[in-house]
Design an enzyme around this catalytic site. Sequence first.
Site, PDB file in Angstrom:
ATOM      1  N   VAL A  68     -37.551 -27.862 -82.135  1.00  9.65           N
ATOM      2  CA  VAL A  68     -38.243 -28.371 -83.508  1.00  9.65           C
ATOM      3  C   VAL A  68     -37.177 -27.154 -84.735  1.00  9.65           C
ATOM      4  O   VAL A  68     -37.378 -27.389 -85.634  1.00  9.65           O
ATOM      5  CB  VAL A  68     -39.354 -27.821 -83.556  1.00  9.65           C
ATOM      6  CG1 VAL A  68     -40.126 -26.519 -83.342  1.00  9.65           C
ATOM      7  CG2 VAL A  68     -40.500 -28.344 -84.914  1.00  9.65           C
ATOM      8  N   LYS A  69     -36.896 -25.604 -83.690  1.00  6.76           N
ATOM      9  CA  LYS A  69     -36.319 -24.693 -84.709  1.00  6.76           C
ATOM     10  C   LYS A  69     -35.177 -25.433 -85.563  1.00  6.76           C
ATOM     11  O   LYS A  69     -34.406 -24.163 -86.226  1.00  6.76           O
ATOM     12  CB  LYS A  69     -36.195 -23.234 -83.478  1.00  6.76           C
ATOM     13  CG  LYS A  69     -37.406 -23.415 -83.500  1.00  6.76           C
ATOM     14  CD  LYS A  69     -38.592 -23.029 -84.154  1.00  6.76           C
ATOM     15  CE  LYS A  69     -38.540 -21.751 -84.784  1.00  6.76           C
ATOM     16  NZ  LYS A  69     -39.701 -20.936 -85.356  1.00  6.76           N
ATOM     17  N   ASP A  70     -34.233 -26.286 -84.354  1.00  3.96           N
ATOM     18  CA  ASP A  70     -33.291 -26.636 -85.469  1.00  3.96           C
ATOM     19  C   ASP A  70     -32.932 -26.593 -86.737  1.00  3.96           C
ATOM     20  O   ASP A  70     -32.455 -26.564 -87.538  1.00  3.96           O
ATOM     21  CB  ASP A  70     -32.717 -28.177 -84.880  1.00  3.96           C
ATOM     22  CG  ASP A  70     -32.122 -27.663 -82.795  1.00  3.96           C
ATOM     23  OD1 ASP A  70     -31.285 -26.949 -83.244  1.00  3.96           O
ATOM     24  OD2 ASP A  70     -31.360 -28.586 -82.667  1.00  3.96           O
ATOM     25  N   THR A 100     -34.804 -20.681 -82.108  1.00  3.89           N
ATOM     26  CA  THR A 100     -34.756 -20.166 -83.567  1.00  3.89           C
ATOM     27  C   THR A 100     -32.620 -19.708 -83.244  1.00  3.89           C
ATOM     28  O   THR A 100     -32.144 -19.746 -83.936  1.00  3.89           O
ATOM     29  CB  THR A 100     -35.386 -19.078 -83.915  1.00  3.89           C
ATOM     30  OG1 THR A 100     -37.135 -19.955 -84.016  1.00  3.89           O
ATOM     31  CG2 THR A 100     -35.053 -19.391 -85.296  1.00  3.89           C
TER      32      THR A 100
END
Length: 483
Positions: A68-70, A100
């Site tokens: 999700v941190k992309d 991240t």
Amino acid sequence: MRCAEGGAARDLQLPPAMSDQHPRHQKPYANVLDTIAWTPLIRLNAVTAGIRTPVYGKAEFFNPGGSVKDRIGLPMIERFEREGKLKPGGTVVEGTSGNTGVGLALAAALKGYKCIFTMPDKMSQEKVRLLKAFGAEVIITPTAVPPEHPDSYTSMAKRIAKETPGAVLADQFYNQANPEAHEATTGPELWEQTEGKITHFVAGAGTGGTITGVARYLKKKNPKIQIVGADPVGSILAEVWRSGGKNMPQGAPYKVEGIGQDKVPGTLDLSLLDDYITVSDRDAFTMARRLTREEGLFVGGSAGLIAHAALSVARRINDPDACVVTVLCDTGERYLSKLFNDEWMRENQLLDAEKVSLGQLLETKGGDIPALVSATPGQSVRQVLGLMSLHGVSQLPVMDGAACVGSVSEATLSVRSLEDTKVLERTVSDVMDAPFPVVDADTAVDNAVKMLGRNNPAVLVRAHGTVQGILTRSDLLQFLMAR
Ligand code: PMP
């Protein structure tokens, strides 16, 4: 239309399977960054058996960097560029639990920036190697220090950013580009993918970027949508939320990576949350493993934790129109040496009792006592009491060759010897009680627990036809208490 098992809840319109599916990726992309976001929303099936409300997972592991941190890497970098703080040849510094770092490293790789990441030592080796694979420099810091300590991963990142010429601190815990990225992408995607039917959004908060950004978008669309936080046992966030910010408890260590905190980040707006659920490492990892094995969704521990919370939310809803969405934050590949490694799970007492066998429990018993101390039928009671005291054990099997023919306990033998000292010279075969049950080493601990009742203080564990050791009530109790 597909229906949820166990009730008439209304499901979303699902496309036909595989070959007839909507065409995806019809056109080429300019670069890999353009493939970030628009991750699929996937119905959970097996793990929701018996639950009426449909539960969907936003499969963030489909992002090119696997998490999700992309979504926040590029927006954070572009903000620094717009502000003139990051120039060609510059360096991006961040304290990161890994994901991240990958998001930033992906964007930095394409834009030609250097990356330096600090990372707490509880994070998996895979994550360290991964960041190094993208060309980043990784500095490992101790996990067991408070955030304000100069050696904490956040303090260390701050210092490096200050001391490195041309460097910026990405600062995901305070950088508002983080929640804004989710407000601009994750939130609208969920609204569109559920055709506005989403009623509950369940997410964990690491920085809180995901839950805050999505909540802002969804609440604007429909203020009735419930935003539920999922927090690891040991994190302080749920308690801070429950107490309305009055209570600032001390955090305790936990094993799930990426979510939970020991202070409230500036990117988390707790006022947007309607509920908070606390979940143990054990439940989180069990669910991550189930999602992988039963749903084919290979995810990490935070996804397991949030999905576990999402199922409890779905279980208590009694509304045919409810639609629960959870976040499948990152790929399980990052945790092959941890939650997908039985040995690591066992060492950390995280495997379910039914999955731990008696043989495995016997191996972990250790200590100075041999795995099996036994008496023979011809020994005297005096000798056997001596043997018990030597090894500090309170019961022994009586073995005739390979067969268990009886058992003796220190309590019974000493009471009888005190009543009549002649008993000390009698043979064990005269005084022994019934033999202990013999069970196979691959028997699940949970099944053996049922055998250890009032009349049965121990079981003998057999492998390859021979008795390997003894497990007593207290061994099993210690195991159950530790898990
Ligand atoms: N899961 C994992 C594995 C993560 O790395 C993160 C980010 N720390 C999260 C969940 C939580 O996302 P957020 O920071 O947006 O709250």
